[in-house]
Design an enzyme around this catalytic site. Structure first.
Site, PDB file in Angstrom:
ATOM      1  CB  SER A  10     -48.471 -39.569 -45.762  1.00  0.00           C
ATOM      2  OG  SER A  10     -49.234 -40.315 -46.689  1.00  0.00           O
ATOM      3  CE1 TYR A 133     -46.853 -49.830 -58.619  1.00  0.00           C
ATOM      4  CE2 TYR A 133     -44.983 -50.691 -59.869  1.00  0.00           C
ATOM      5  CZ  TYR A 133     -45.536 -49.724 -59.041  1.00  0.00           C
ATOM      6  OH  TYR A 133     -44.765 -48.657 -58.622  1.00  0.00           O
ATOM      7  CE  LYS A 184     -39.618 -60.720 -44.049  1.00  0.00           C
ATOM      8  NZ  LYS A 184     -39.793 -61.099 -45.433  1.00  0.00           N
TER       9      LYS A 184
HETATM   10  P1  NAP Z   1     -45.737 -45.161 -50.406  1.00  0.00           P
HETATM   11  O1  NAP Z   1     -44.687 -44.930 -49.379  1.00  0.00           O
HETATM   12  O2  NAP Z   1     -46.522 -46.417 -50.343  1.00  0.00           O
HETATM   13  O3  NAP Z   1     -46.741 -43.922 -50.340  1.00  0.00           O
HETATM   14  C1  NAP Z   1     -47.883 -43.930 -51.146  1.00  0.00           C
HETATM   15  C2  NAP Z   1     -48.585 -42.620 -50.970  1.00  0.00           C
HETATM   16  O4  NAP Z   1     -49.756 -42.647 -51.813  1.00  0.00           O
HETATM   17  C3  NAP Z   1     -49.070 -42.341 -49.550  1.00  0.00           C
HETATM   18  O5  NAP Z   1     -48.845 -40.972 -49.248  1.00  0.00           O
HETATM   19  C4  NAP Z   1     -50.564 -42.617 -49.623  1.00  0.00           C
HETATM   20  O6  NAP Z   1     -51.306 -41.763 -48.778  1.00  0.00           O
HETATM   21  C5  NAP Z   1     -50.868 -42.211 -51.060  1.00  0.00           C
HETATM   22  N1  NAP Z   1     -52.082 -42.847 -51.535  1.00  0.00           N
HETATM   23  C6  NAP Z   1     -52.299 -44.184 -51.714  1.00  0.00           C
HETATM   24  N2  NAP Z   1     -53.578 -44.386 -52.105  1.00  0.00           N
HETATM   25  C7  NAP Z   1     -54.166 -43.154 -52.162  1.00  0.00           C
HETATM   26  C8  NAP Z   1     -55.457 -42.702 -52.480  1.00  0.00           C
HETATM   27  N3  NAP Z   1     -56.440 -43.549 -52.842  1.00  0.00           N
HETATM   28  N4  NAP Z   1     -55.710 -41.377 -52.424  1.00  0.00           N
HETATM   29  C9  NAP Z   1     -54.755 -40.493 -52.053  1.00  0.00           C
HETATM   30  N5  NAP Z   1     -53.495 -40.866 -51.753  1.00  0.00           N
HETATM   31  C10 NAP Z   1     -53.219 -42.182 -51.785  1.00  0.00           C
HETATM   32  O7  NAP Z   1     -45.144 -45.057 -51.877  1.00  0.00           O
HETATM   33  P2  NAP Z   1     -43.709 -44.519 -52.339  1.00  0.00           P
HETATM   34  O8  NAP Z   1     -42.765 -45.658 -52.181  1.00  0.00           O
HETATM   35  O9  NAP Z   1     -43.430 -43.207 -51.722  1.00  0.00           O
HETATM   36  O10 NAP Z   1     -43.948 -44.351 -53.910  1.00  0.00           O
HETATM   37  C11 NAP Z   1     -44.091 -43.074 -54.520  1.00  0.00           C
HETATM   38  C12 NAP Z   1     -44.192 -43.275 -56.023  1.00  0.00           C
HETATM   39  O11 NAP Z   1     -42.984 -43.873 -56.515  1.00  0.00           O
HETATM   40  C13 NAP Z   1     -45.323 -44.210 -56.441  1.00  0.00           C
HETATM   41  O12 NAP Z   1     -45.931 -43.700 -57.598  1.00  0.00           O
HETATM   42  C14 NAP Z   1     -44.610 -45.527 -56.734  1.00  0.00           C
HETATM   43  O13 NAP Z   1     -45.335 -46.293 -57.677  1.00  0.00           O
HETATM   44  C15 NAP Z   1     -43.299 -45.041 -57.268  1.00  0.00           C
HETATM   45  N6  NAP Z   1     -42.180 -45.981 -57.132  1.00  0.00           N
HETATM   46  C16 NAP Z   1     -41.864 -46.504 -55.892  1.00  0.00           C
HETATM   47  C17 NAP Z   1     -40.774 -47.355 -55.785  1.00  0.00           C
HETATM   48  C18 NAP Z   1     -40.313 -47.915 -54.446  1.00  0.00           C
HETATM   49  O14 NAP Z   1     -39.355 -48.704 -54.417  1.00  0.00           O
HETATM   50  N7  NAP Z   1     -40.939 -47.545 -53.331  1.00  0.00           N
HETATM   51  C19 NAP Z   1     -40.008 -47.693 -56.914  1.00  0.00           C
HETATM   52  C20 NAP Z   1     -40.354 -47.117 -58.141  1.00  0.00           C
HETATM   53  C21 NAP Z   1     -41.441 -46.267 -58.229  1.00  0.00           C
HETATM   54  P3  NAP Z   1     -51.954 -42.288 -47.396  1.00  0.00           P
HETATM   55  O15 NAP Z   1     -50.778 -42.606 -46.531  1.00  0.00           O
HETATM   56  O16 NAP Z   1     -52.725 -41.128 -46.908  1.00  0.00           O
HETATM   57  O17 NAP Z   1     -52.763 -43.489 -47.788  1.00  0.00           O
HETATM   58  P1  GDP Z   2     -38.549 -55.411 -57.004  1.00  0.00           P
HETATM   59  O1  GDP Z   2     -37.207 -54.726 -56.979  1.00  0.00           O
HETATM   60  O2  GDP Z   2     -39.587 -54.590 -57.698  1.00  0.00           O
HETATM   61  O3  GDP Z   2     -38.466 -56.804 -57.506  1.00  0.00           O
HETATM   62  O4  GDP Z   2     -39.105 -55.496 -55.532  1.00  0.00           O
HETATM   63  P2  GDP Z   2     -38.533 -55.805 -54.087  1.00  0.00           P
HETATM   64  O5  GDP Z   2     -37.990 -54.579 -53.474  1.00  0.00           O
HETATM   65  O6  GDP Z   2     -39.678 -56.465 -53.400  1.00  0.00           O
HETATM   66  O7  GDP Z   2     -37.304 -56.810 -54.250  1.00  0.00           O
HETATM   67  C1  GDP Z   2     -37.539 -58.148 -54.592  1.00  0.00           C
HETATM   68  C2  GDP Z   2     -36.277 -58.985 -54.503  1.00  0.00           C
HETATM   69  O8  GDP Z   2     -35.806 -59.046 -53.147  1.00  0.00           O
HETATM   70  C3  GDP Z   2     -36.586 -60.423 -54.932  1.00  0.00           C
HETATM   71  O9  GDP Z   2     -35.431 -60.991 -55.540  1.00  0.00           O
HETATM   72  C4  GDP Z   2     -36.876 -61.087 -53.593  1.00  0.00           C
HETATM   73  O10 GDP Z   2     -36.669 -62.494 -53.627  1.00  0.00           O
HETATM   74  C5  GDP Z   2     -35.858 -60.396 -52.690  1.00  0.00           C
HETATM   75  N1  GDP Z   2     -36.255 -60.438 -51.270  1.00  0.00           N
HETATM   76  C6  GDP Z   2     -35.615 -61.133 -50.272  1.00  0.00           C
HETATM   77  N2  GDP Z   2     -36.261 -61.017 -49.108  1.00  0.00           N
HETATM   78  C7  GDP Z   2     -37.321 -60.182 -49.343  1.00  0.00           C
HETATM   79  C8  GDP Z   2     -38.356 -59.681 -48.503  1.00  0.00           C
HETATM   80  O11 GDP Z   2     -38.452 -59.957 -47.305  1.00  0.00           O
HETATM   81  N3  GDP Z   2     -39.265 -58.845 -49.102  1.00  0.00           N
HETATM   82  C9  GDP Z   2     -39.181 -58.497 -50.423  1.00  0.00           C
HETATM   83  N4  GDP Z   2     -40.102 -57.660 -50.941  1.00  0.00           N
HETATM   84  N5  GDP Z   2     -38.242 -58.992 -51.242  1.00  0.00           N
HETATM   85  C10 GDP Z   2     -37.321 -59.819 -50.707  1.00  0.00           C
END
Ligand code: NAP
Ligand code: GDP
Length: 308
Positions: A10, A133, A184
């Site tokens: 999701s 994390y 924002k």
């Molecule tokens: P997300 O949008 O926050 O989605 C997280 C998902 O995990 C949701 O579907 C949520 O389901 C599920 N989840 C959380 N807790 C759970 C639990 N206890 N049991 C079952 N499901 C659970 O995350 P995303 O951004 O898609 O990230 C996907 C992966 O990429 C993650 O492993 C994250 O660490 C990694 N990642 C993300 C980023 C980024 O910038 N977003 C960057 C690098 C790596 P519900 O909605 O049902 O709670």
């Molecule tokens: P990161 O790439 O894992 O560090 O995570 P973020 O996506 O949260 O990006 C963080 C960077 O964006 C930092 O340099 C923050 O100071 C900057 N930033 C500026 N405004 C925001 C905001 O509203 N939210 C977040 N998460 N980061 C912000």
């Protein structure tokens, strides 16, 4: 046909998998926390026994931007350790053929040389802002290797950069930089106030559009064998660049201010995509302005229902 269980379907990346899945010849099963709370072993085992997946793409995690990582360290550590422990254990117990886990380039050492490559993950402590994390994710990588070595499983880790796209978490406090700033800027324009960007705007990031990431994971799924693979674009943008791209979507560039009292986090995490290029010949990524445009459109079109 092989069955692929997608955990966390999701979320941002899971929604991208749902969108691209009709183009791939697999039986996809999409699970969320309402199907099984993956912090609970019995629920996780039940899900795996019902689905009997050949492959698992394990996306589920407790995820957030810099400020969530700084403010909720216990959740980031405990929930992710619990989820990953249960998923890997059950993947082993039901004898899946392949499990692909997701790490992040933000878990690499803070003090390092650039570009970062797959060999450098454990070469020093992560940045203090997201250490909880980062260590939970690093343990998942150790855990995959331990299963591979002791039980001859085929567990791998994909390591993406900062991900963005439709279905993101647009929370003002907990989201990553692109979705938080979209929300924002939307509010700033509505209220005719300054568009406040946290930190100096100087840090550099690589961003990947969620559908590009999902396609790349599917395109190299059969090639992955007990390994780590960084999935990254080549371009790096400053937070200031990104804020201007977002403001341009709202025609609100004149009103950006940088709030330097907020943390910047790690200055950069420049990652190499050389290994990825060797696996996929014609790598293609969406242009960042187009990706931001689609993310803004999703937010506007789904304002009342989207995560924020
Ligand atoms: P997300 O949008 O926050 O989605 C997280 C998902 O995990 C949701 O579907 C949520 O389901 C599920 N989840 C959380 N807790 C759970 C639990 N206890 N049991 C079952 N499901 C659970 O995350 P995303 O951004 O898609 O990230 C996907 C992966 O990429 C993650 O492993 C994250 O660490 C990694 N990642 C993300 C980023 C980024 O910038 N977003 C960057 C690098 C790596 P519900 O909605 O049902 O709670
Ligand atoms: P990161 O790439 O894992 O560090 O995570 P973020 O996506 O949260 O990006 C963080 C960077 O964006 C930092 O340099 C923050 O100071 C900057 N930033 C500026 N405004 C925001 C905001 O509203 N939210 C977040 N998460 N980061 C912000």
């Amino acid at each position: 046909m092989k069955t692929i269980l997608i955990t966390g379907s999701s979320g941002l990346v899971g929604s991208a998998f749902q969108k691209i899945s009709p183009g791939y010849n697999y039986n996809f099963i999409f699970s969320t926390s309402s199907d099984a709370d993956l912090t609970n072993y019995a629920e996780t085992k039940r899900l795996f026994e019902i689905v009997k997946p050949h492959y698992v793409i394990h996306l589920a995690a407790c995820v957030g931007g810099l400020y969530k990582n700084m403010n909720f360290k216990v959740d980031m550590l405990e929930k992710n350790l619990q989820i990953n422990l249960n998923v890997l254990k059950c993947a082993y117990e039901v004898k899946v053929d392949k499990c692909v886990c997701i790490l992040s380039t933000c878990i690499f050492p803070d003090k390092t040389t650039y570009p970062i490559d797959e060999t450098m993950l454990h070469d020093g402590p992560p940045h203090s802002s997201n250490d909880a994390y980062a260590y939970a994710k690093r343990i998942m990588e150790v855990h995959c290797r331990a299963y591979n070595e002791q039980y001859n499983t085929n567990f791998s880790c994909i390591i993406p950069t900062n991900i963005y796209g439709p279905h993101d978490n647009y929370s003002l406090e907990d989201g990553h930089v692109i979705p938080s700033l979209i929300h924002k800027c939307y509010l700033a324009k509505e209220q005719q106030i300054q568009f406040e960007v946290r930190g100096s705007g100087a840090p550099l990031r690589q961003f990947i559009f969620s559908e590009d990431l999902a396609k790349i994971i599917m395109d190299c799924l059969e090639l992955l064998n007990r390994e780590n693979l960084i999935v990254s674009t080549t371009e790096e943008y400053s937070i200031k660049d990104v804020a201007f791209h977002i403001a341009r979507e709202f025609e609100y560039e004149e009103h950006i201010v940088f709030k330097k009292q907020y943390a910047d986090g790690q200055f950069k995490k420049t990652a190499s995509n050389e290994k990825l290029k060797n696996k996929i010949q014609d790598l293609k990524f969406i242009d960042i302005q187009e990706g931001i445009h689609r993310s803004v459109d999703f937010f506007k079109d789904n304002f009342s229902l989207c995560r924020k």
